[in-house]
Design an enzyme around this catalytic site. Structure first.
Site, PDB file in Angstrom:
ATOM      1  N   GLU A   1       0.705  -1.211  -0.108  1.00 32.84           N
ATOM      2  CA  GLU A   1      -0.003  -0.103   0.063  1.00 32.84           C
ATOM      3  C   GLU A   1       0.874   1.225  -0.059  1.00 32.84           C
ATOM      4  O   GLU A   1       1.978   1.118   0.573  1.00 32.84           O
ATOM      5  CB  GLU A   1      -0.674  -0.062   1.243  1.00 32.84           C
TER       6      GLU A   1
ATOM      7  N   LYS B   1      -9.659   1.681  -2.024  1.00 35.12           N
ATOM      8  CA  LYS B   1      -9.942   0.995  -0.749  1.00 35.12           C
ATOM      9  C   LYS B   1     -11.113   1.737  -0.227  1.00 35.12           C
ATOM     10  O   LYS B   1     -11.811   2.680  -0.071  1.00 35.12           O
ATOM     11  CB  LYS B   1      -8.785   1.560   0.241  1.00 35.12           C
TER      12      LYS B   1
ATOM     13  N   CYS C   1      -5.331  -3.429   3.086  1.00 33.67           N
ATOM     14  CA  CYS C   1      -4.963  -3.274   4.441  1.00 33.67           C
ATOM     15  C   CYS C   1      -6.023  -3.454   5.522  1.00 33.67           C
ATOM     16  O   CYS C   1      -6.483  -4.393   5.585  1.00 33.67           O
ATOM     17  CB  CYS C   1      -4.183  -1.798   4.355  1.00 33.67           C
TER      18      CYS C   1
END
Length: 271
Positions: A43, A115, A153
């Site tokens: 990321e 995300k 994540c």
């Protein structure tokens, strides 16, 4: 049987996109030398500082900007597919998007994933600067016949994200990639490894977590087979993890533990 050899580059990106692009270039060359057909990076590979602030907004680029254009050149020149975390320019001037971009070995962009679950936890507030992605995204791409799903994540803490990828009716993922900047802190290494392992076991799917190296991230990149067994792992130091996803292993695990087929509940999007 379908196989795909994947390399994960564990490193600590810096606040200079050009430097980070050269790190990806070197990792791609090393990955090819190891026989990998797909390279995954953490990321925020394009730009990172310890604080999510206006510097990220200023450094964010569109997906046709110089950083992704550079990634496409790397893919073409090395002949390897890429999945890379980038800071993408947002729709509003004061925000950006936390995005994964998937590029095939010819340099074509296969998809991007923004995300969904922003890291508003453990004292952080990603939502102050980042635009959340559309929850209806279902990012699964095909690399050498293997279906590759993407999440980022903090998404890992929401099990339905991986379940949607692993159980998609129109092309379920064979492997789920989780690029991350898993911040260091009490118990965080345990959370990372436990959650990755749980996602592999409960979905009987390959899972590859790719972390940033310290000083902010914990490292800990790991490849897990569909039974949750770690088949390759790194510690905290920068390095290259290489693993081969094998769908025969998936078939064997699912013949013993057909949990996906036996599930009684579906997933409904929260309004």
């Amino acid at each position: 049987m379908t196989t795909l050899t994947i390399a994960a580059a564990q490193f600590a990106p810096v606040d200079d996109p050009a430097t980070n692009l050269e790190t990806v270039r070197a990792a791609a060359a090393d990955a090819v030398a190891c026989g990998a057909r797909l390279l995954v990076t953490p990321e925020y590979t394009s730009f990172f500082t310890p604080d999510i602030d206006d510097r990220f907004v200023a450094a964010a680029q569109p997906l046709d900007g110089p950083f992704v254009t550079g990634l496409r050149r790397i893919a073409r020149s090395t002949g390897i597919a890429l999945v890379v975390g980038v800071a993408e320019a947002g729709e509003t001037p004061e925000r950006f998007r936390n995005t994964l971009v998937a590029i095939d070995a010819s340099g074509a962009v296969l998809t991007s994933y923004r995300k969904v679950h922003l890291y508003d936890a453990f004292g952080s507030r990603e939502s102050d600067r980042i635009e959340a992605g559309d929850p209806d995204q279902l990012p699964v791409v095909v690399v050498d016949g293997v279906r590759v799903g993407l999440e980022t994540c903090y998404d890992l803490r929401f099990p339905e994200v991986t379940r949607r990828l692993a159980a998609a009716e129109d092309g379920a993922a064979d492997v789920v990639l989780v690029p991350a900047e898993w911040v260091r802190g009490p118990g965080k290494e345990h959370h990372w490894r436990t959650l990755l392992t749980a996602r592999a076991i409960e979905n009987t799917v390959w899972v590859l977590g790719v972390g940033q190296a310290p000083p902010i991230g914990i490292g800990g990149s790991v490849a897990l087979d569909p039974s949750g067994t770690a088949v390759a792992a790194l510690g905290a130091d920068p390095g290259l993890l290489v693993t081969t996803v094998d769908t025969t292993t998936t078939d064997r695990v699912r013949s013993v533990n057909p949990s996906l087929a036996l599930r009684r509940y579906g997933i409904t999007r929260r309004a």
